[in-house]
Write an enzyme that holds these catalytic residues in place. Structure first.
Site, PDB file in Angstrom:
ATOM      1  N   THR A  47     -13.080  -5.476   6.629  1.00  0.00           N
ATOM      2  CA  THR A  47     -11.791  -5.196   7.122  1.00  0.00           C
ATOM      3  C   THR A  47     -10.984  -6.092   6.040  1.00  0.00           C
ATOM      4  OG1 THR A  47     -12.187  -5.212   9.360  1.00  0.00           O
ATOM      5  CG2 THR A  47     -10.074  -6.030   9.024  1.00  0.00           C
ATOM      6  N   CYS A  48     -11.404  -6.896   5.718  1.00  0.00           N
ATOM      7  CA  CYS A  48     -10.472  -7.918   4.832  1.00  0.00           C
ATOM      8  C   CYS A  48     -10.285  -7.000   3.442  1.00  0.00           C
ATOM      9  CB  CYS A  48     -11.335  -9.137   4.471  1.00  0.00           C
ATOM     10  SG  CYS A  48     -11.598 -10.207   5.805  1.00  0.00           S
ATOM     11  N   SER A  49     -11.433  -6.343   2.971  1.00  0.00           N
ATOM     12  CA  SER A  49     -11.202  -5.588   1.785  1.00  0.00           C
ATOM     13  C   SER A  49     -10.733  -4.357   2.120  1.00  0.00           C
ATOM     14  CB  SER A  49     -12.656  -5.008   1.189  1.00  0.00           C
ATOM     15  OG  SER A  49     -13.300  -6.366   0.885  1.00  0.00           O
TER      16      SER A  49
END
Length: 159
Positions: A47-49
């Site tokens: 999700t961060c990327s």
């Protein structure tokens, strides 16, 4: 205890990579400016990327147009990982990629996440905050497994 709106951010030292590992004191980072700091549980995580960092890359100019002086991304990773992730994500140099390597700042905010069940150790919860001259004016902490309130669109809509 979790930091609250109206409170002054605690003092800590964060790192970033620029001609070697550099340190910045949070008192200096937040002094006399409006800063959006968003934190991710880990660089290179799904999700961060795929969403979190790219959202801030896409909305950087709009955030600055709303009076934000500095946009910073933080994770409980080291400065080398944060720099490699920034390059991998084509993040502009205008987004500070800050490493809270030992999680000291994250813990002082009361926003640590125990991810030991996933083999990740202690990390930062997914959150975003807006600070004006070192005082938290807005705080958006995600519920476990969520990605909504710390997103760039949500922060931008609340400025």
């Amino acid at each position: 205890m979790t930091i609250q709106v109206g409170e002054t951010l605690p003092t800590a030292v964060l790192n970033y990579l620029k001609d070697g590992v550099q340190s910045i004191n949070t008192a200096d980072l937040f002094a006399n400016k409006t800063v959006v700091l968003f934190a991710v549980p880990g660089a290179f995580t799904p999700t961060c990327s795929a969403k979190h960092l790219p959202g801030y890359v896409d909305k950087l100019d709009e955030l600055k147009a709303k009076g934000v002086d500095t946009v910073a991304c933080m994770a409980v990773n080291d400065a080398f990982v944060m720099e490699a992730w920034a390059k991998h994500q084509n993040a502009p140099a205008d987004i500070m990629m800050l490493a809270d390597g030992n999680g000291a700042f994250t813990k002082s905010l009361g926003l640590e996440l125990d991810a030991t069940a996933f083999g990740m150790g202690m990390r930062a919860k997914r959150f975003a905050l807006v600070a004006k001259n070192g005082v938290v004016s807005q705080l958006f902490v995600e519920a476990p497994g969520e990605f909504r309130v710390s997103a760039a669109d949500h922060v931008l809509a609340n400025l």
